[in-house]
Design a protein around this motif. Structure first.
Motif, PDB file in Angstrom:
ATOM      1  N   TYR A  17      -4.674 -13.914  -8.296  1.00  0.00           N
ATOM      2  CA  TYR A  17      -6.206 -14.281  -7.949  1.00  0.00           C
ATOM      3  C   TYR A  17      -6.530 -12.999  -6.965  1.00  0.00           C
ATOM      4  CZ  TYR A  17     -10.134 -16.244  -5.579  1.00  0.00           C
ATOM      5  OH  TYR A  17     -11.196 -16.457  -5.014  1.00  0.00           O
ATOM      6  N   ALA A  18      -5.584 -12.482  -6.137  1.00  0.00           N
ATOM      7  CA  ALA A  18      -5.746 -11.399  -5.141  1.00  0.00           C
ATOM      8  C   ALA A  18      -6.122 -10.114  -6.012  1.00  0.00           C
ATOM      9  CB  ALA A  18      -4.673 -11.059  -4.394  1.00  0.00           C
ATOM     10  N   LEU A  19      -5.441  -9.860  -7.175  1.00  0.00           N
ATOM     11  CA  LEU A  19      -6.049  -8.715  -7.910  1.00  0.00           C
ATOM     12  C   LEU A  19      -7.258  -8.971  -8.673  1.00  0.00           C
ATOM     13  CD1 LEU A  19      -5.405  -6.089  -9.463  1.00  0.00           C
ATOM     14  CD2 LEU A  19      -4.077  -7.433 -11.244  1.00  0.00           C
ATOM     15  N   ILE A  20      -7.719 -10.193  -8.874  1.00  0.00           N
ATOM     16  CA  ILE A  20      -8.964 -10.373  -9.381  1.00  0.00           C
ATOM     17  C   ILE A  20      -9.976 -10.200  -8.618  1.00  0.00           C
ATOM     18  CG2 ILE A  20     -10.687 -12.182 -10.551  1.00  0.00           C
ATOM     19  CD1 ILE A  20      -8.110 -13.352 -11.903  1.00  0.00           C
ATOM     20  N   GLU A  21      -9.732 -10.532  -7.269  1.00  0.00           N
ATOM     21  CA  GLU A  21     -10.698 -10.353  -6.300  1.00  0.00           C
ATOM     22  C   GLU A  21     -10.847  -8.889  -5.584  1.00  0.00           C
ATOM     23  OE1 GLU A  21     -12.712 -12.339  -4.182  1.00  0.00           O
ATOM     24  OE2 GLU A  21     -12.522 -13.791  -5.974  1.00  0.00           O
ATOM     25  N   ALA A  22      -9.669  -8.144  -5.677  1.00  0.00           N
ATOM     26  CA  ALA A  22      -9.401  -6.604  -5.582  1.00  0.00           C
ATOM     27  C   ALA A  22     -10.430  -5.955  -6.630  1.00  0.00           C
ATOM     28  CB  ALA A  22      -8.254  -6.129  -5.364  1.00  0.00           C
ATOM     29  N   ILE A  23     -10.399  -6.189  -7.751  1.00  0.00           N
ATOM     30  CA  ILE A  23     -11.003  -5.506  -8.786  1.00  0.00           C
ATOM     31  C   ILE A  23     -12.562  -5.875  -8.642  1.00  0.00           C
ATOM     32  CG2 ILE A  23     -11.535  -5.739 -11.326  1.00  0.00           C
ATOM     33  CD1 ILE A  23      -8.503  -6.432 -11.681  1.00  0.00           C
ATOM     34  N   GLU A  24     -12.858  -7.051  -8.337  1.00  0.00           N
ATOM     35  CA  GLU A  24     -14.345  -7.360  -8.100  1.00  0.00           C
ATOM     36  C   GLU A  24     -14.837  -6.407  -6.866  1.00  0.00           C
ATOM     37  OE1 GLU A  24     -14.772 -11.517  -8.269  1.00  0.00           O
ATOM     38  OE2 GLU A  24     -14.954 -11.743 -10.240  1.00  0.00           O
ATOM     39  N   ALA A  25     -14.138  -6.681  -5.841  1.00  0.00           N
ATOM     40  CA  ALA A  25     -14.371  -5.828  -4.644  1.00  0.00           C
ATOM     41  C   ALA A  25     -14.513  -4.302  -4.977  1.00  0.00           C
ATOM     42  CB  ALA A  25     -13.615  -6.075  -3.474  1.00  0.00           C
ATOM     43  N   SER A  27       1.191 -10.044  -0.789  1.00  0.00           N
ATOM     44  CA  SER A  27       1.025 -10.979   0.476  1.00  0.00           C
ATOM     45  C   SER A  27      -0.475 -11.234   0.902  1.00  0.00           C
ATOM     46  CB  SER A  27       1.944 -10.608   1.432  1.00  0.00           C
ATOM     47  OG  SER A  27       1.564  -9.551   2.057  1.00  0.00           O
ATOM     48  N   PHE A  28      -0.801 -12.191   1.506  1.00  0.00           N
ATOM     49  CA  PHE A  28      -2.167 -12.199   2.169  1.00  0.00           C
ATOM     50  C   PHE A  28      -2.304 -11.063   2.945  1.00  0.00           C
ATOM     51  CE2 PHE A  28      -5.164 -14.046   5.257  1.00  0.00           C
ATOM     52  CZ  PHE A  28      -6.309 -14.102   4.141  1.00  0.00           C
ATOM     53  N   PHE A  29      -1.450 -10.859   3.666  1.00  0.00           N
ATOM     54  CA  PHE A  29      -1.616  -9.693   4.589  1.00  0.00           C
ATOM     55  C   PHE A  29      -1.817  -8.310   3.959  1.00  0.00           C
ATOM     56  CE2 PHE A  29      -0.041  -5.808   6.929  1.00  0.00           C
ATOM     57  CZ  PHE A  29      -0.550  -6.113   7.962  1.00  0.00           C
ATOM     58  N   GLU A  30      -1.179  -7.904   2.862  1.00  0.00           N
ATOM     59  CA  GLU A  30      -1.522  -7.014   2.129  1.00  0.00           C
ATOM     60  C   GLU A  30      -2.922  -6.924   1.545  1.00  0.00           C
ATOM     61  OE1 GLU A  30       2.795  -5.218   0.360  1.00  0.00           O
ATOM     62  OE2 GLU A  30       1.894  -7.074  -0.273  1.00  0.00           O
ATOM     63  N   PHE A  31      -3.254  -8.095   0.916  1.00  0.00           N
ATOM     64  CA  PHE A  31      -4.623  -8.185   0.308  1.00  0.00           C
ATOM     65  C   PHE A  31      -5.574  -7.959   1.222  1.00  0.00           C
ATOM     66  CE2 PHE A  31      -7.987 -11.263  -0.484  1.00  0.00           C
ATOM     67  CZ  PHE A  31      -8.578 -10.609  -1.763  1.00  0.00           C
ATOM     68  N   GLN A  32      -5.537  -8.575   2.568  1.00  0.00           N
ATOM     69  CA  GLN A  32      -6.413  -8.313   3.623  1.00  0.00           C
ATOM     70  C   GLN A  32      -6.631  -6.691   3.655  1.00  0.00           C
ATOM     71  OE1 GLN A  32      -4.605 -10.875   6.828  1.00  0.00           O
ATOM     72  NE2 GLN A  32      -6.778 -11.767   6.799  1.00  0.00           N
ATOM     73  N   GLN A  33      -5.605  -6.197   3.865  1.00  0.00           N
ATOM     74  CA  GLN A  33      -5.503  -4.542   4.251  1.00  0.00           C
ATOM     75  C   GLN A  33      -6.327  -3.842   3.073  1.00  0.00           C
ATOM     76  OE1 GLN A  33      -4.529  -3.608   7.111  1.00  0.00           O
ATOM     77  NE2 GLN A  33      -4.184  -5.931   7.328  1.00  0.00           N
ATOM     78  N   VAL A  34      -6.336  -4.434   1.849  1.00  0.00           N
ATOM     79  CA  VAL A  34      -7.239  -3.686   0.734  1.00  0.00           C
ATOM     80  C   VAL A  34      -8.477  -3.939   0.899  1.00  0.00           C
ATOM     81  CG1 VAL A  34      -7.342  -3.710  -1.728  1.00  0.00           C
ATOM     82  CG2 VAL A  34      -5.122  -3.739  -0.997  1.00  0.00           C
ATOM     83  N   VAL A  35      -8.758  -5.199   1.060  1.00  0.00           N
ATOM     84  CA  VAL A  35     -10.104  -5.699   1.081  1.00  0.00           C
ATOM     85  C   VAL A  35     -10.952  -4.915   2.644  1.00  0.00           C
ATOM     86  CG1 VAL A  35     -11.768  -7.711   1.704  1.00  0.00           C
ATOM     87  CG2 VAL A  35      -9.808  -7.681  -0.017  1.00  0.00           C
ATOM     88  N   SER A  36     -10.185  -4.848   3.357  1.00  0.00           N
ATOM     89  CA  SER A  36     -10.544  -4.210   4.796  1.00  0.00           C
ATOM     90  C   SER A  36     -10.982  -2.631   4.255  1.00  0.00           C
ATOM     91  CB  SER A  36      -9.436  -4.469   5.856  1.00  0.00           C
ATOM     92  OG  SER A  36      -9.991  -3.816   7.072  1.00  0.00           O
ATOM     93  N   LEU A  37      -9.893  -2.163   3.768  1.00  0.00           N
ATOM     94  CA  LEU A  37     -10.211  -0.658   3.530  1.00  0.00           C
ATOM     95  C   LEU A  37     -11.364  -0.842   2.438  1.00  0.00           C
ATOM     96  CD1 LEU A  37      -9.496   2.222   3.421  1.00  0.00           C
ATOM     97  CD2 LEU A  37      -7.846   1.665   1.337  1.00  0.00           C
ATOM     98  N   ILE A  38     -11.792  -1.522   1.550  1.00  0.00           N
ATOM     99  CA  ILE A  38     -12.815  -1.355   0.630  1.00  0.00           C
ATOM    100  C   ILE A  38     -14.018  -1.489   1.585  1.00  0.00           C
ATOM    101  CG2 ILE A  38     -14.190  -2.619  -1.118  1.00  0.00           C
ATOM    102  CD1 ILE A  38     -11.268  -3.091  -2.557  1.00  0.00           C
ATOM    103  N   HIS A  39     -14.286  -2.485   2.517  1.00  0.00           N
ATOM    104  CA  HIS A  39     -15.154  -2.654   3.244  1.00  0.00           C
ATOM    105  C   HIS A  39     -15.532  -1.477   4.233  1.00  0.00           C
ATOM    106  CE1 HIS A  39     -16.039  -6.713   2.010  1.00  0.00           C
ATOM    107  NE2 HIS A  39     -14.803  -7.278   2.484  1.00  0.00           N
ATOM    108  N   ARG A  40     -14.621  -0.955   4.874  1.00  0.00           N
ATOM    109  CA  ARG A  40     -14.736   0.223   5.623  1.00  0.00           C
ATOM    110  C   ARG A  40     -15.272   1.532   4.535  1.00  0.00           C
ATOM    111  NH1 ARG A  40      -9.423  -0.853   7.188  1.00  0.00           N
ATOM    112  NH2 ARG A  40      -8.631   1.160   6.428  1.00  0.00           N
ATOM    113  N   LEU A  41     -14.762   1.649   3.557  1.00  0.00           N
ATOM    114  CA  LEU A  41     -15.468   2.776   2.559  1.00  0.00           C
ATOM    115  C   LEU A  41     -16.931   2.536   2.234  1.00  0.00           C
ATOM    116  CD1 LEU A  41     -12.390   2.975   0.324  1.00  0.00           C
ATOM    117  CD2 LEU A  41     -12.996   4.493   1.994  1.00  0.00           C
ATOM    118  N   GLU A  42     -17.136   1.213   2.212  1.00  0.00           N
ATOM    119  CA  GLU A  42     -18.731   0.764   1.741  1.00  0.00           C
ATOM    120  C   GLU A  42     -19.437   1.328   2.869  1.00  0.00           C
ATOM    121  OE1 GLU A  42     -18.249  -3.228  -1.171  1.00  0.00           O
ATOM    122  OE2 GLU A  42     -18.224  -3.423   1.214  1.00  0.00           O
TER     123      GLU A  42
END
Length: 150
Positions: free
Chosen positions: A88-96, A130-145
């Motif tokens: 699920y984290a991968l699916i969310e990361a792909i969509e983001a 892990s949830f922590f790693e997933f948060q780091q990826v999503v946070s990076l995407i938001h910063r790049l946006e």
């Protein structure tokens, strides 16, 4: 006498299915939560590979998941709750990441596979265990946006 010319409306764009819809997964809560608790079938990974430029092997290795044969030997022939959470984290990361690249799935997948300075030179796809790693990826995407590159 004034004549108005008929100007046809442009054809509406067909609705684009979300990745979850393409994978046959629910979009809403609590249905997605129930699907994760029940455990995804291996077909979700096969469909994910089909819908993206990721191979089943890349997905399984990046998320530390067992291969098809190991899943098929299980009593319920499903991934565990923890494994399904990683999928699920991968699916969310792909969509983001697709949103980051204005809907371009090729650029999104390529970005997920490349090491990033903001993730300690690890590829985003390798940071979803892990949830922590997933948060780091999503946070990076938001910063790049927002144009924040450090």
């Amino acid at each position: 006498m004034h004549h108005e010319h008929y100007i046809p409306k442009t054809a509406q764009q067909p609705l684009k299915l979300t990745l979850k819809e393409k994978l046959g997964l629910p979009e809403d809560y609590p249905a997605m939560g129930d699907a994760i608790v029940q455990g995804f079938t291996f077909e979700v990974v096969a469909s994910l590979a089909h819908e993206t430029e990721l191979s089943e092997t890349e997905i399984l290795n990046a998320l530390n998941l067992p291969d098809r044969k190991k899943v098929q030997r299980r009593k319920h022939r499903r991934f565990t709750r923890l494994e399904s959470n990683r999928i699920y984290a991968l699916i969310e990361a792909i969509e983001a990441s697709e949103a980051l690249f204005q809907g371009d799935p090729c650029k999104a997948i390529n970005w997920l596979k490349k090491p990033c300075h903001g993730l300690g030179r690890r590829a985003p796809i390798e940071n979803l265990n892990s949830f922590f790693e997933f948060q780091q990826v999503v946070s990076l995407i938001h910063r790049l946006e927002r144009g924040v590159f450090n």
